[in-house]
Design a protein around this motif. Structure first.
Motif, PDB file in Angstrom:
ATOM      1  N   ASN A 199      53.056 110.407   5.836  1.00  0.00           N
ATOM      2  CA  ASN A 199      51.794 109.485   5.820  1.00  0.00           C
ATOM      3  C   ASN A 199      51.066 109.738   7.079  1.00  0.00           C
ATOM      4  OD1 ASN A 199      50.149 107.719   4.502  1.00  0.00           O
ATOM      5  ND2 ASN A 199      51.015 106.150   5.523  1.00  0.00           N
ATOM      6  N   ALA A 200      50.896 111.031   7.560  1.00  0.00           N
ATOM      7  CA  ALA A 200      50.042 111.213   8.926  1.00  0.00           C
ATOM      8  C   ALA A 200      48.853 111.955   8.509  1.00  0.00           C
ATOM      9  CB  ALA A 200      51.031 112.281  10.059  1.00  0.00           C
ATOM     10  N   THR A 219      45.677 110.876  15.943  1.00  0.00           N
ATOM     11  CA  THR A 219      46.320 109.673  15.599  1.00  0.00           C
ATOM     12  C   THR A 219      45.484 108.422  15.410  1.00  0.00           C
ATOM     13  OG1 THR A 219      48.392 108.725  16.297  1.00  0.00           O
ATOM     14  CG2 THR A 219      46.552 108.942  17.999  1.00  0.00           C
ATOM     15  N   GLU A 220      46.197 107.545  14.403  1.00  0.00           N
ATOM     16  CA  GLU A 220      45.755 106.411  14.026  1.00  0.00           C
ATOM     17  C   GLU A 220      46.377 105.302  14.725  1.00  0.00           C
ATOM     18  OE1 GLU A 220      44.856 106.734   9.421  1.00  0.00           O
ATOM     19  OE2 GLU A 220      46.635 107.740   9.875  1.00  0.00           O
ATOM     20  N   GLU A 240      52.085 112.527  21.519  1.00  0.00           N
ATOM     21  CA  GLU A 240      51.493 111.195  21.037  1.00  0.00           C
ATOM     22  C   GLU A 240      52.253 110.048  22.022  1.00  0.00           C
ATOM     23  OE1 GLU A 240      51.374 108.552  17.065  1.00  0.00           O
ATOM     24  OE2 GLU A 240      52.228 110.390  16.923  1.00  0.00           O
ATOM     25  N   ASN A 241      53.430 110.442  22.444  1.00  0.00           N
ATOM     26  CA  ASN A 241      54.160 109.629  23.307  1.00  0.00           C
ATOM     27  C   ASN A 241      53.604 109.279  24.911  1.00  0.00           C
ATOM     28  OD1 ASN A 241      55.073 111.910  24.674  1.00  0.00           O
ATOM     29  ND2 ASN A 241      57.415 112.019  24.145  1.00  0.00           N
ATOM     30  N   ALA A 242      52.568 110.516  25.036  1.00  0.00           N
ATOM     31  CA  ALA A 242      51.766 110.558  26.176  1.00  0.00           C
ATOM     32  C   ALA A 242      50.536 109.472  26.264  1.00  0.00           C
ATOM     33  CB  ALA A 242      51.364 111.766  26.543  1.00  0.00           C
ATOM     34  N   ILE A 243      50.459 108.759  25.078  1.00  0.00           N
ATOM     35  CA  ILE A 243      49.219 107.949  24.783  1.00  0.00           C
ATOM     36  C   ILE A 243      49.668 106.479  25.449  1.00  0.00           C
ATOM     37  CG2 ILE A 243      47.315 106.802  23.313  1.00  0.00           C
ATOM     38  CD1 ILE A 243      47.752 109.291  21.734  1.00  0.00           C
TER      39      ILE A 243
END
Length: 256
Positions: A199-200, A219-220, A240-243
């Motif tokens: 679901n990405a 990303t959403e 993504e974990n850097a956001i």
């Protein structure tokens, strides 16, 4: 799960953006005293643009979203908000004009209804989009007009209650990409969006069949219960974990 937290001074600087990206959300339905504070920092051309809005509510939201952008950027650069100068691309995308530094502070803004979101990055092109989840009467026709055949088929195959949600997912990710590249909405149909089994979102070019996810991180996110947002940024090893996600509160505004 995304955690929105309040910014602290030790986080809001250029050093912390080297391998990260910051997303801010802010209410733009502000009290008169906050609007007055923000309006003082605007440039002459920004004030003139604000005065051209026909409806007073639109004028106030422009002042809020633009004034808050200045507050946010000034925190990273450690200069006064009214000293920031902007230049614009042919498509109207703003960027900083008077900051002489090797580190290029990049940003993008989107607002809808009573909310604004801001993406802040260092040496990375970035685009962000925000949509208020409202009912669209002709969602199937809009999908057929603006989206690829595969995208509109995916939307039309869903129950009516789910069509709106997928339409906005596709729309926000496409617009975020076009804002990142500076192409504008004229390139809407050249971008294809697909959904992975997890679901990405996958992003590709319909013209050259290139998987754009190799070049761009997308990303959403959910900035509020009735909103959906999307981010597209130059990948450059960004994960993504850097956001990090920040909420802009009254105290932060008043102290800058």
């Amino acid at each position: 799960m995304i955690l929105w937290h309040y910014p602290s001074k030790n986080l809001i600087n250029l050093t912390n953006l080297k391998n990260a990206l910051h997303i801010w959300r802010a209410d733009i339905d502000l009290r008169p005293e906050l609007l007055t504070k923000l309006a003082v920092n605007l440039s002459l051309d920004e004030r003139q643009r604000a005065d051209r809005f026909y409806f007073e509510r639109d004028k106030k939201k422009y002042i809020a979203s633009r004034g808050l952008l200045r507050i946010i950027l000034s925190g990273y650069l450690n200069i006064e908000p009214d000293r920031l100068e902007f230049r614009y691309s042919q498509q109207g995308k703003p960027e900083l004009n008077n900051i002489d530094t090797e580190a290029r502070l990049c940003f993008n803004v989107s607002h809808s209804q009573d909310l604004a979101v801001y993406a802040i990055a260092l040496n990375r092109a970035v685009g962000i989009d925000l949509e208020y989840l409202r009912q669209i009467a002709d969602v199937q026709q809009l999908a057929e007009r603006f989206f690829s055949r595969s995208e509109s088929s995916l939307i039309n195959a869903l129950p009516e209650s789910q069509q709106q949600q997928l339409f906005f997912r596709f729309w926000t990710i496409k617009e975020a990409y076009l804002k990142a590249t500076g192409e504008g909405l004229s390139g809407l149909q050249a971008i294809a969006v697909s959904i992975t089994p997890e679901n990405a979102i996958n992003l590709s070019s319909t013209e050259s069949n290139i998987l754009l996810n190799n070049q761009w991180f997308c990303t959403e996110f959910k900035p509020g219960a009735e909103y959906t947002g999307a981010l597209v940024v130059e990948r450059k090893d960004l994960e993504e974990n850097a956001i990090e996600y920040f909420t802009l509160e009254t105290d932060y505004i008043m102290n800058h």
